[in-house]
Design a protein around this motif. Structure first.
Motif, mmCIF file in Angstrom:
data_model
loop_
_atom_site.group_PDB
_atom_site.id
_atom_site.type_symbol
_atom_site.label_atom_id
_atom_site.label_comp_id
_atom_site.label_asym_id
_atom_site.label_seq_id
_atom_site.Cartn_x
_atom_site.Cartn_y
_atom_site.Cartn_z
ATOM 1 N N CYS A 15 -1.134 5.180 10.113
ATOM 2 C CA CYS A 15 0.239 4.719 9.904
ATOM 3 C C CYS A 15 1.146 5.198 11.043
ATOM 4 O O CYS A 15 0.803 6.105 11.807
ATOM 5 N N GLN A 61 -4.877 8.964 7.646
ATOM 6 C CA GLN A 61 -6.210 8.361 7.675
ATOM 7 C C GLN A 61 -6.170 6.882 8.046
ATOM 8 O O GLN A 61 -7.070 6.385 8.726
ATOM 9 N N THR A 62 -5.126 6.188 7.590
ATOM 10 C CA THR A 62 -5.026 4.758 7.864
ATOM 11 C C THR A 62 -4.366 4.452 9.205
ATOM 12 O O THR A 62 -4.277 3.295 9.602
#
Length: 67
Positions: free
Chosen positions: A35, A32-33
């Motif tokens: 990464c 979600q971020t």
């Protein structure tokens, strides 16, 4: 297999299941971020190792019944 030994294995299995769920949540958060894909892949490999350990321990608890 002795009852105490089975209880110990069941406790280890419960811990590994929790760790597996934690890795799953961490991987989802990393995705979600946005990464790094390499880090996500490493986390997935660690999660797979835990799943393999779980399978081996569960096989020790549940006897093979040949029908």
């Amino acid at each position: 297999m002795a009852d105490q030994e089975q209880a110990e294995i069941r406790l280890i299995v419960a811990r590994l299941r929790q760790e597996h769920e934690d890795y799953d949540a961490a991987i989802d958060a990393m995705i979600q971020t946005g990464c790094d894909a390499l880090r996500i892949q490493r986390m997935k490999k660690k999660k797979l190792v835990i799943k393999d350990k779980l399978t081996k321990l569960e096989d020790q608890i549940i006897p093979d019944i040949i029908a």
